[in-house]
Design a protein around this motif. Structure first.
Motif, PDB file in Angstrom:
ATOM      1  N   LYS A  32       7.747 -98.286  87.011  1.00  0.00           N
ATOM      2  CA  LYS A  32       8.331 -97.757  85.790  1.00  0.00           C
ATOM      3  C   LYS A  32       9.820 -98.067  85.745  1.00  0.00           C
ATOM      4  O   LYS A  32      10.522 -98.008  86.744  1.00  0.00           O
ATOM      5  CB  LYS A  32       8.119 -96.245  85.729  1.00  0.00           C
ATOM      6  CG  LYS A  32       8.524 -95.610  84.401  1.00  0.00           C
ATOM      7  CD  LYS A  32       7.654 -96.112  83.253  1.00  0.00           C
ATOM      8  CE  LYS A  32       6.229 -95.634  83.394  1.00  0.00           C
ATOM      9  NZ  LYS A  32       5.354 -96.181  82.359  1.00  0.00           N
ATOM     10  N   PRO A  50       8.589 -88.217  76.501  1.00  0.00           N
ATOM     11  CA  PRO A  50       7.767 -88.351  77.715  1.00  0.00           C
ATOM     12  C   PRO A  50       6.723 -87.234  77.785  1.00  0.00           C
ATOM     13  O   PRO A  50       7.033 -86.070  77.525  1.00  0.00           O
ATOM     14  CB  PRO A  50       8.795 -88.222  78.848  1.00  0.00           C
ATOM     15  CG  PRO A  50      10.105 -88.545  78.233  1.00  0.00           C
ATOM     16  CD  PRO A  50      10.031 -88.056  76.819  1.00  0.00           C
ATOM     17  N   ARG A  52       4.276 -87.021  80.692  1.00  0.00           N
ATOM     18  CA  ARG A  52       3.709 -87.593  81.905  1.00  0.00           C
ATOM     19  C   ARG A  52       2.572 -86.767  82.494  1.00  0.00           C
ATOM     20  O   ARG A  52       1.876 -87.213  83.404  1.00  0.00           O
ATOM     21  CB  ARG A  52       4.808 -87.803  82.949  1.00  0.00           C
ATOM     22  CG  ARG A  52       5.941 -88.725  82.483  1.00  0.00           C
ATOM     23  CD  ARG A  52       5.420 -90.071  81.949  1.00  0.00           C
ATOM     24  NE  ARG A  52       4.733 -90.831  82.951  1.00  0.00           N
ATOM     25  CZ  ARG A  52       5.327 -91.623  83.846  1.00  0.00           C
ATOM     26  NH1 ARG A  52       6.640 -91.736  83.826  1.00  0.00           N
ATOM     27  NH2 ARG A  52       4.629 -92.287  84.719  1.00  0.00           N
ATOM     28  N   PRO A  56       0.784 -92.239  80.953  1.00  0.00           N
ATOM     29  CA  PRO A  56       1.598 -92.996  81.917  1.00  0.00           C
ATOM     30  C   PRO A  56       2.730 -93.785  81.265  1.00  0.00           C
ATOM     31  O   PRO A  56       3.363 -94.607  81.916  1.00  0.00           O
ATOM     32  CB  PRO A  56       0.570 -93.952  82.530  1.00  0.00           C
ATOM     33  CG  PRO A  56      -0.360 -94.249  81.400  1.00  0.00           C
ATOM     34  CD  PRO A  56      -0.453 -92.962  80.593  1.00  0.00           C
ATOM     35  N   GLN A 247      -4.622 -86.534  84.097  1.00  0.00           N
ATOM     36  CA  GLN A 247      -3.399 -87.329  84.161  1.00  0.00           C
ATOM     37  C   GLN A 247      -3.717 -88.782  84.503  1.00  0.00           C
ATOM     38  O   GLN A 247      -4.271 -89.064  85.557  1.00  0.00           O
ATOM     39  CB  GLN A 247      -2.433 -86.765  85.205  1.00  0.00           C
ATOM     40  CG  GLN A 247      -1.106 -87.523  85.269  1.00  0.00           C
ATOM     41  CD  GLN A 247      -0.192 -87.033  86.378  1.00  0.00           C
ATOM     42  OE1 GLN A 247      -0.661 -86.527  87.392  1.00  0.00           O
ATOM     43  NE2 GLN A 247       1.110 -87.185  86.194  1.00  0.00           N
TER      44      GLN A 247
END
Length: 259
Positions: A32, A50, A52, A56, A247
């Motif tokens: 990243k 974001p 997360r 991703p 996730q």
């Protein structure tokens, strides 16, 4: 016996050196890097943030109340490279280079086919591909908005790195790669309702190319992005076929694969 032990010891030392090298350079997990500037492909991109815990990507926006379970099919639209060529300065920095524009079209086709193959080859239950928009269908629109090749690639192809553009970060990204930074690519995407055309989700991400022990790829200005594009495609498939509390993670920053 001693010979075998020496071989094992040598392999251990080499692997230790590789691992130590990766540790010393402190490459962020998942390759990243900082988010790319907005290209203009997405409307109201400032709403992205974001997320997360689920996604991703650098930044994401999801329409409040939208339910993934309301959709069964996905149409993948042709991939846009207009913002890559015009906004980031590639076309102006390399005037008359028709091969660059031709390869941009190849990049667009490769990206579309990679996303399509990722869905077709995944056997998990969930969203499937469709040929046209309709009820219970989403349309995925993608744009490759930035490419920063390595200095060696630019030299081999006799290309000039863009040094200007409406988004300063793009010029910085290209310059940093040419100066010895890691090659990278950036993407923007959106999901639209197949009937109303309403935007349901937007995302933007920039990834660095994985470190490789040996690189046997053919030299093209976007060859370093192939692995990144495959990761984006697999991540989108995983998002489409997993619960909303799952996730989806980034990839590792290092690979032993030479291709």
């Amino acid at each position: 016996m001693n010979g075998k032990r020496n071989i094992v010891r040598s392999i251990t030392v080499i692997c230790g050196c590789i691992i130590s090298g990766v540790t010393l350079v402190s490459i962020p997990l998942g390759c990243k890097t900082a988010s790319a500037p907005d290209s203009g492909f997405l409307q109201e991109s400032e709403r992205m943030t974001p997320r997360r815990e689920r996604f991703p990507f650098n930044r994401v926006w999801v329409k409040p109340g939208v339910q993934k379970e309301d959709y069964d099919y996905m149409v993948i639209s042709p991939v846009n490279t207009q913002y890559l060529m015009e906004n980031t300065g590639w076309k102006a920095a390399n005037p008359g280079n028709m091969n660059l524009e031709d390869s941009a079209r190849e990049l667009a086709q490769y990206t579309e086919e990679t996303f399509r193959d990722a869905f077709l080859n995944d056997e998990r239950p969930g969203m499937k591909l469709a040929s046209r928009p309709g009820p219970r269908t989403v349309v995925l629109e993608l744009a490759i908005v930035e490419l920063a090749p390595s200095k060696a690639t630019l030299g081999a192809l006799r290309l000039a790195a863009p040094a200007f553009g409406p988004a300063v970060g793009i010029a910085v990204g290209a310059g940093s790669a040419a100066a010895g930074g890691r090659p990278s690519a950036a993407i923007e995407g959106r999901l639209k309702d197949g009937v109303t055309g309403e935007t349901l989700l937007m995302f933007a991400d920039r990834q660095e190319a994985q470190m490789r022990v040996v690189d046997l790829k053919a030299v093209t200005w976007w060859g370093h992005a192939k692995g990144i594009i495959k990761d984006w495609a697999n991540q989108c498939v995983e998002l489409a076929k997993t619960p909303k509390d799952y996730q989806v993670k980034d990839r590792m920053p290092f690979t032993l694969s030479p291709w």
